[in-house]
Design an enzyme around this catalytic site. Structure first.
Site, mmCIF file in Angstrom:
data_model
loop_
_atom_site.group_PDB
_atom_site.id
_atom_site.type_symbol
_atom_site.label_atom_id
_atom_site.label_comp_id
_atom_site.label_asym_id
_atom_site.label_seq_id
_atom_site.Cartn_x
_atom_site.Cartn_y
_atom_site.Cartn_z
ATOM 1 N N PRO A 1 -5.155 0.688 18.439
ATOM 2 C CA PRO A 1 -4.833 0.250 17.083
ATOM 3 C C PRO A 1 -5.174 1.366 16.086
ATOM 4 O O PRO A 1 -4.716 1.009 14.786
ATOM 5 C CB PRO A 1 -5.827 -0.846 17.046
ATOM 6 N N HIS B 1 0.770 -1.329 0.225
ATOM 7 C CA HIS B 1 0.108 -0.056 -0.129
ATOM 8 C C HIS B 1 0.742 1.245 -0.024
ATOM 9 O O HIS B 1 1.915 1.319 0.804
ATOM 10 C CB HIS B 1 -1.085 0.254 1.299
ATOM 11 N N TYR C 1 3.417 6.889 10.016
ATOM 12 C CA TYR C 1 2.682 5.616 9.714
ATOM 13 C C TYR C 1 3.581 4.696 8.989
ATOM 14 O O TYR C 1 3.215 3.285 9.266
ATOM 15 C CB TYR C 1 1.657 6.071 8.596
ATOM 16 N N TYR D 1 -9.751 5.674 7.151
ATOM 17 C CA TYR D 1 -10.162 5.792 8.450
ATOM 18 C C TYR D 1 -11.015 7.068 8.527
ATOM 19 O O TYR D 1 -10.654 8.136 7.899
ATOM 20 C CB TYR D 1 -8.746 6.496 9.321
ATOM 21 N N LYS E 1 -0.052 0.084 15.053
ATOM 22 C CA LYS E 1 1.462 0.306 15.484
ATOM 23 C C LYS E 1 1.827 -1.057 16.410
ATOM 24 O O LYS E 1 2.821 -0.942 16.789
ATOM 25 C CB LYS E 1 1.639 1.667 16.027
#
Length: 393
Positions: free
Chosen positions: A296, A76, A387, A204, A300
């Site tokens: 979550p 991704h 990220y 998200y 991580k």
């Protein structure tokens, strides 16, 4: 009568962090014994994370267990943030030159188990009464009961990879151990469904009704979550109710591609941030969830555990080669990184969830933060850098 086993490193916990540590040490010729209170089938069956940082992929490559990951994993290059229908893509590759890999933690665990069993790793499953001893001495021990037999492992070091509820952290005296915690006033209701993902990248979403996450495990298996009350039970959430709520929070544009179906896994997980200091006591080292928990939201948990293990493995390997510098600095080095990752997970959780105590002011602050992210390359780059994974040190 107690049976005594000698090894160099006794690893408590046969989850992915304990398995990875044993493999990295085995690659350097260091002997380990691994024990767990559960059996292999239970450990492999636990549904966990699915987004791997590049550093985690590198660690699995170094361990020699990345062949299936590269064959079946999904790279991704970005992900999306959505806020009341507005969407902003974080271009990971464009902003950092790095990407992440979607590959389930259950698959990582299976790959590591296969490798360790093939190489003859000594395991003890379904153990009881695990107790570390003499941790401040040069000859620590771990005693336990296995199939009715009392066993003591005599070792140089103990690695506590046994999670938040394990015995390792509890072996550190209360006047030495400091803990820091933030318990969030909501949980995540998650389901697994054998349907193609609603989007080719993760979404998200912050909606006025609560958070939602569209994730995946493969091109044909999706993992979806919604924020729920801590008092909710799984039985209250039928599949139909979940799909209706998930589609609403995701927004009409994204939900137009949603393929629903019967879930085959459904659970509610509480959210917390937690850190224990120090991560070394004598010859006991903590790694992963034994020392820290992250919500979550930022994907991580596993990645942070793998970073711990990479640094611990390096320190142990160098110790047996005659250099203690990195082993002596383990706790300080790891905790500096842990707190940065905790900050990111807390920041993203604060941005993307509806908090019951929030006033209209906090609601406007969330919206302003999202709009700033959407308009600022520097702000998006900061999210992207965290990220894809911070440097080890």
């Amino acid at each position: 009568m107690t049976r005594t086993i000698k090894t160099q490193v006794c690893i408590i916990g046969a989850g992915p962090s304990g398995l990875l540590l044993s493999q990295l040490l085995a690659n350097a010729g260091i002997d380990t014994v691994v024990l767990d209170r559960k059996d292999r089938a239970y450990i492999e069956g636990r549904i966990r994370a699915g987004v791997l940082e590049q550093g985690t992929v590198t660690a699995l490559e170094e361990a020699g267990v990345a062949e299936r990951l590269h064959r079946e994993g999904i790279p991704h290059d970005g992900f999306e943030l959505a806020f009341d229908g507005a969407r902003h893509r974080i271009d990971l590759a464009g902003l950092t030159g790095k990407s992440v890999m979607v590959y389930g933690q259950t698959e990582v665990t299976k790959d590591l188990f296969d490798k360790r069993f093939a190489q003859g790793q000594q395991f003890f499953f379904n153990v009881e009464d695990v107790t570390p001893h003499a941790l401040k001495s040069g000859a620590p021990q771990v005693s336990f009961t296995h199939e009715g037999e009392d066993i003591t492992v005599s070792c140089d070091y103990v690695a506590g990879c046994d999670g938040y509820h394990g015995v390792s952290r509890q072996a550190i005296p209360k006047d030495v151990l400091k803990t820091f915690e933030r318990v969030y006033p909501f949980g995540w209701l998650g389901i697994m469904v054998d349907q193609p993902p609603v989007n080719h990248e993760l979404i998200y979403a912050n909606h006025q009704r609560g958070f939602a996450l569209a994730s995946m495990r493969s091109e044909t298996r999706s993992r979806y979550y919604i924020q729920c009350d801590l008092s909710d039970s799984v039985e209250e959430w039928s599949d139909d109710r979940f799909w209706e709520e998930f589609a609403t929070r995701l927004g009409p544009d994204a939900a137009a591609n949603l393929q629903t179906g019967a879930s085959f896994e459904k659970s509610i997980a509480p959210l917390r941030s937690f850190v224990a200091e120090p991560m070394r006591y004598g010859n006991l080292f903590l790694a992963g969830d034994a020392a820290h928990i992250v919500p979550p939201t930022g994907a991580k948990g596993l990645n942070l555990a793998v970073a711990d293990v990479r640094l611990l493995a390096r320190g142990l390997i160098e110790h047996y080669a005659g250099n203690d510098a990195h082993l002596d600095a383990y706790s300080q080095t790891v905790l500096a990184r842990v707190w940065k990752v905790e900050r990111f997970s807390w920041q993203l959780s604060t941005l993307m969830h509806q908090f019951p105590e929030n006033s209209p002011f906090e609601a406007r602050m969330q919206k302003a933060e999202f709009e700033y992210l959407a308009s600022s390359e520097a702000a998006s780059r900061s999210i992207a850098e965290n990220y894809v994974g911070l440097p080890l040190e």
